[in-house]
Motif scaffolding. Structure first.
Motif, PDB file in Angstrom:
ATOM      1  N   ARG A   7       0.671  -1.198   0.048  1.00 55.73           N
ATOM      2  CA  ARG A   7      -0.046  -0.037   0.141  1.00 55.73           C
ATOM      3  C   ARG A   7       0.859   1.151  -0.040  1.00 55.73           C
ATOM      4  O   ARG A   7       0.754   2.222  -0.595  1.00 55.73           O
ATOM      5  CB  ARG A   7      -0.857  -0.217   1.215  1.00 55.73           C
ATOM      6  CG  ARG A   7      -1.808   1.049   1.329  1.00 55.73           C
ATOM      7  CD  ARG A   7      -2.765   1.114   2.489  1.00 55.73           C
ATOM      8  NE  ARG A   7      -3.292  -0.308   2.985  1.00 55.73           N
ATOM      9  CZ  ARG A   7      -3.071  -1.020   3.880  1.00 55.73           C
ATOM     10  NH1 ARG A   7      -1.889  -0.626   4.737  1.00 55.73           N
ATOM     11  NH2 ARG A   7      -3.336  -2.049   4.113  1.00 55.73           N
ATOM     12  N   CYS A 108     -12.665   8.734   1.614  1.00 54.18           N
ATOM     13  CA  CYS A 108     -12.367   7.887   0.806  1.00 54.18           C
ATOM     14  C   CYS A 108     -12.397   6.508   1.438  1.00 54.18           C
ATOM     15  O   CYS A 108     -12.590   5.546   0.927  1.00 54.18           O
ATOM     16  CB  CYS A 108     -10.898   8.250  -0.058  1.00 54.18           C
ATOM     17  SG  CYS A 108     -11.220   9.401  -0.958  1.00 54.18           S
ATOM     18  N   SER A 110     -13.836   5.808   4.029  1.00 51.78           N
ATOM     19  CA  SER A 110     -15.347   5.101   4.144  1.00 51.78           C
ATOM     20  C   SER A 110     -16.025   4.796   3.140  1.00 51.78           C
ATOM     21  O   SER A 110     -16.991   3.827   3.464  1.00 51.78           O
ATOM     22  CB  SER A 110     -16.118   6.271   4.690  1.00 51.78           C
ATOM     23  OG  SER A 110     -15.466   6.693   5.836  1.00 51.78           O
ATOM     24  N   LEU A 112     -14.595   3.667  -0.421  1.00 54.16           N
ATOM     25  CA  LEU A 112     -13.977   3.007  -1.364  1.00 54.16           C
ATOM     26  C   LEU A 112     -13.585   1.506  -1.288  1.00 54.16           C
ATOM     27  O   LEU A 112     -13.248   1.269   0.065  1.00 54.16           O
ATOM     28  CB  LEU A 112     -12.730   3.740  -1.737  1.00 54.16           C
ATOM     29  CG  LEU A 112     -12.904   5.068  -2.599  1.00 54.16           C
ATOM     30  CD1 LEU A 112     -11.573   5.430  -2.835  1.00 54.16           C
ATOM     31  CD2 LEU A 112     -13.695   4.878  -3.941  1.00 54.16           C
ATOM     32  N   ASN A 113     -14.076   0.755  -2.081  1.00 52.21           N
ATOM     33  CA  ASN A 113     -13.731  -0.799  -2.170  1.00 52.21           C
ATOM     34  C   ASN A 113     -12.615  -0.881  -2.868  1.00 52.21           C
ATOM     35  O   ASN A 113     -12.297   0.052  -4.081  1.00 52.21           O
ATOM     36  CB  ASN A 113     -14.886  -1.940  -2.274  1.00 52.21           C
ATOM     37  CG  ASN A 113     -15.674  -1.680  -1.092  1.00 52.21           C
ATOM     38  OD1 ASN A 113     -15.381  -1.884  -0.197  1.00 52.21           O
ATOM     39  ND2 ASN A 113     -17.123  -1.945  -1.524  1.00 52.21           N
ATOM     40  N   ASP A 114     -11.846  -2.042  -2.837  1.00 55.01           N
ATOM     41  CA  ASP A 114     -10.883  -2.308  -3.632  1.00 55.01           C
ATOM     42  C   ASP A 114     -11.156  -2.383  -5.178  1.00 55.01           C
ATOM     43  O   ASP A 114     -11.977  -2.813  -5.647  1.00 55.01           O
ATOM     44  CB  ASP A 114     -10.244  -3.855  -3.409  1.00 55.01           C
ATOM     45  CG  ASP A 114      -9.013  -4.178  -4.034  1.00 55.01           C
ATOM     46  OD1 ASP A 114      -8.352  -3.408  -4.676  1.00 55.01           O
ATOM     47  OD2 ASP A 114      -8.435  -5.180  -4.003  1.00 55.01           O
ATOM     48  N   ASP A 116     -12.321   0.298  -6.795  1.00 57.34           N
ATOM     49  CA  ASP A 116     -13.388   1.143  -6.998  1.00 57.34           C
ATOM     50  C   ASP A 116     -12.720   2.588  -7.763  1.00 57.34           C
ATOM     51  O   ASP A 116     -11.560   3.024  -7.231  1.00 57.34           O
ATOM     52  CB  ASP A 116     -14.205   1.631  -5.790  1.00 57.34           C
ATOM     53  CG  ASP A 116     -15.216   0.894  -5.391  1.00 57.34           C
ATOM     54  OD1 ASP A 116     -15.625  -0.072  -6.160  1.00 57.34           O
ATOM     55  OD2 ASP A 116     -15.754   1.058  -4.290  1.00 57.34           O
ATOM     56  N   ALA A 135      -6.536   4.248  -0.081  1.00 53.18           N
ATOM     57  CA  ALA A 135      -7.870   3.567   0.359  1.00 53.18           C
ATOM     58  C   ALA A 135      -8.305   2.454  -0.866  1.00 53.18           C
ATOM     59  O   ALA A 135      -9.388   2.042  -0.624  1.00 53.18           O
ATOM     60  CB  ALA A 135      -9.004   4.824   0.478  1.00 53.18           C
ATOM     61  N   GLU A 136      -7.220   2.047  -1.678  1.00 53.33           N
ATOM     62  CA  GLU A 136      -7.144   0.935  -2.499  1.00 53.33           C
ATOM     63  C   GLU A 136      -8.183   1.200  -3.826  1.00 53.33           C
ATOM     64  O   GLU A 136      -8.614   0.241  -4.423  1.00 53.33           O
ATOM     65  CB  GLU A 136      -7.955  -0.096  -1.605  1.00 53.33           C
ATOM     66  CG  GLU A 136      -7.306  -0.678  -0.209  1.00 53.33           C
ATOM     67  CD  GLU A 136      -6.189  -1.586  -0.361  1.00 53.33           C
ATOM     68  OE1 GLU A 136      -6.396  -2.737  -0.748  1.00 53.33           O
ATOM     69  OE2 GLU A 136      -5.261  -1.172   0.479  1.00 53.33           O
ATOM     70  N   GLY A 137      -8.684   2.378  -3.914  1.00 55.46           N
ATOM     71  CA  GLY A 137      -9.274   2.910  -5.196  1.00 55.46           C
ATOM     72  C   GLY A 137      -8.420   3.297  -6.324  1.00 55.46           C
ATOM     73  O   GLY A 137      -7.127   3.109  -6.144  1.00 55.46           O
ATOM     74  N   LYS A 164     -17.800   0.769 -12.397  1.00 56.51           N
ATOM     75  CA  LYS A 164     -16.948   0.964 -11.160  1.00 56.51           C
ATOM     76  C   LYS A 164     -16.744   2.181 -10.483  1.00 56.51           C
ATOM     77  O   LYS A 164     -16.093   2.526  -9.364  1.00 56.51           O
ATOM     78  CB  LYS A 164     -15.490   0.323 -11.495  1.00 56.51           C
ATOM     79  CG  LYS A 164     -15.237  -1.123 -11.355  1.00 56.51           C
ATOM     80  CD  LYS A 164     -14.032  -1.771 -11.607  1.00 56.51           C
ATOM     81  CE  LYS A 164     -13.798  -3.322 -10.856  1.00 56.51           C
ATOM     82  NZ  LYS A 164     -14.156  -3.288  -9.345  1.00 56.51           N
ATOM     83  N   LYS A 166     -17.219   5.158  -8.480  1.00 52.57           N
ATOM     84  CA  LYS A 166     -17.690   5.384  -7.113  1.00 52.57           C
ATOM     85  C   LYS A 166     -17.968   6.894  -6.720  1.00 52.57           C
ATOM     86  O   LYS A 166     -18.845   7.497  -5.968  1.00 52.57           O
ATOM     87  CB  LYS A 166     -16.943   4.670  -6.188  1.00 52.57           C
ATOM     88  CG  LYS A 166     -17.622   4.437  -4.751  1.00 52.57           C
ATOM     89  CD  LYS A 166     -18.789   3.321  -4.794  1.00 52.57           C
ATOM     90  CE  LYS A 166     -19.338   3.367  -3.527  1.00 52.57           C
ATOM     91  NZ  LYS A 166     -18.798   2.290  -2.533  1.00 52.57           N
TER      92      LYS A 166
END
Ligand code: PMP
Ligand code: GLU
Length: 397
Positions: A7, A108, A110, A112-114, A116, A135-137, A164, A166
């Motif tokens: 990360r 972000c 809160s 974002l999912n991987d 997004d 945030a893995e976006g 995808k 977001k």
């Protein structure tokens, strides 16, 4: 070999802070550096705000406050949102953080999912892309043109929307271009977004009070976007309070609660004394701080005038913030016989090392043809800086 996380490996150092660090290092070696790199007002925090902080110390206001900020401050922010922006956020929908930077990170993390995607009209502020990555976006840049005042249109944004997508995230007035989106431009973008009800909008309004058009429009006031807009703001820029570290969001309740949850595990509330100072700032009539905007406007014109005397720098006329973002691609491929300028990173390093003037390369803002100039500096320093760089740039053939 380092063992930092993947990360962290994906993340770049903040380009603005890196340039500030390099300027400081040269200063420490005794060079007369003029730093037009860091985006912070050169004014002192107004006295009436400082007084309230001193009183807070004397009153022993020194304990932890509720994580999203003390209720008096959130009430003052709620009223400020209504008074200045016609936005309706209740105190429960407000979260105060350690700077707007943390506010953006909270949102972000809160949402974002991987994988997004977050749409970033470019140029954008350097930390947007890195916070999204943290945030893995996936940050998705939408290019714009200097000839169109760096504005992206609804049609251009729509081309980048995928299943995808977001979030759409932007600042107006914009750091780094100074671009201000008008009400009708934001309405046009909204009309397009109505077709995509799952996209959230992060509207970063931290330069709200440094707007030369006299009209600041908040996209969160548009009723068809209800429940989808997170408005980010803070005291750093408009109130010359960068070091106090107070930023905030107004957001749908469930997003505010999510940010509160993250903040409760990471930092808790921001400094209690700073919160008291920010409360005073929020209650104040914005006319108290307008003198800074007037001075920024004078400096903008001074620097635009200086730039017009330099061959090869092309600039729009920004309507807000305290930055200029000229296109410097004219210099690419040129050399002073020793240094070859291949891109805007090279140009910034050349100017820093040859005449001790610091700018930030446009690369980290999503536009490698440009450099960012912060004119939050005295007229004397601005004139001296441009006299110096004119001489250095003329050496490039
Ligand atoms: N948004 C923008 C567009 C900025 O330029 C900055 C830089 N200060 C921030 C957010 C963060 O500001 P702070 O953390 O000082 O509140
Ligand atoms: N936002 C300012 C800038 O763009 C301050 C530095 C930072 O927080 O990155 O220069």
């Amino acid at each position: 070999m380092t063992k930092v996380s993947e990360r962290l490996n994906r993340l770049s150092e903040s380009a603005t802070l890196a340039m500030a660090r390099m300027s400081r290092e040269l200063k420490e070696k005794g060079h007369n550096v003029i730093a037009l790199s860091l985006g912070e007002p050169d004014f002192d925090t107004p006295n009436f705000i400082k007084e309230s902080a001193k009183k807070a110390i004397d009153d022993n206001f020194s304990h932890y406050t509720p994580v999203p900020g003390m209720i008096e401050l959130r009430k003052a922010i709620s009223e400020k949102f209504k008074r200045d922006n016609n936005l309706d956020y209740s105190p429960e929908e407000i979260v105060v953080s350690t700077g707007a930077k943390q506010s953006l990170a909270n949102v972000c993390l809160s949402l974002l999912n991987d994988g997004d995607e977050v749409l970033l009209p470019a140029p954008y502020w350097v930390s947007y892309s890195e916070i999204v990555k943290l945030a893995e976006g996936n940050p998705i840049e939408i290019p714009s043109s200097i000839d169109n005042d760096f504005k992206v249109t609804a049609k251009e944004i729509e081309k980048y929307i995928t299943p995808k997508t977001k979030i759409l995230m932007f600042s107006s007035p914009c750091n780094p271009s100074g671009t201000v989106f008008t009400q009708s431009e934001l309405e046009e973008i909204t009309e397009m977004l109505e077709k995509y009800p799952d996209i959230y909008i992060i509207a970063d309004e931290i330069y709200e009070h440094i707007n030369f058009t006299g009209n600041h429009f908040s996209i969160g006031t548009i009723s068809s976007l209800k429940g989808r807009v997170i408005t980010v703001n803070g005291v750093s820029k408009g109130f010359a309070m960068t070091g106090w570290r107070v930023g905030f969001i107004g957001a749908p309740l469930w997003i505010a609660k999510a940010c509160n949850k993250i903040q409760g595990q990471v930092t808790s509330a921001t400094c209690s004394i700073s919160q008291k100072a920010a409360e005073t700032a929020m209650i104040a009539n914005p006319s108290e701080i307008m003198f800074m905007k007037d001075i920024f406007l004078k400096r903008r014109d001074l620097v635009l005038n200086k730039i017009s005397e330099i061959e090869g720098m092309k600039c729009n006329v920004p309507q807000g913030a305290f930055y200029l973002f000229p296109d410097v691609s004219y210099y690419f491929g040129k050399s002073d016989g020793e240094n070859i300028i291949n891109n805007s990173d090279d140009l910034c390093l050349y100017l820093l090392n040859s005449c001790y003037v610091a700018f930030v390369s446009g690369t980290a803002f999503g536009n490698p043809e440009c450099i960012r100039i912060s004119y939050a500096a005295s007229e004397e320093n601005l004139i001296e800086a441009f006299n110096r760089i004119k001489i250095q740039l003329e050496k490039l053939k």
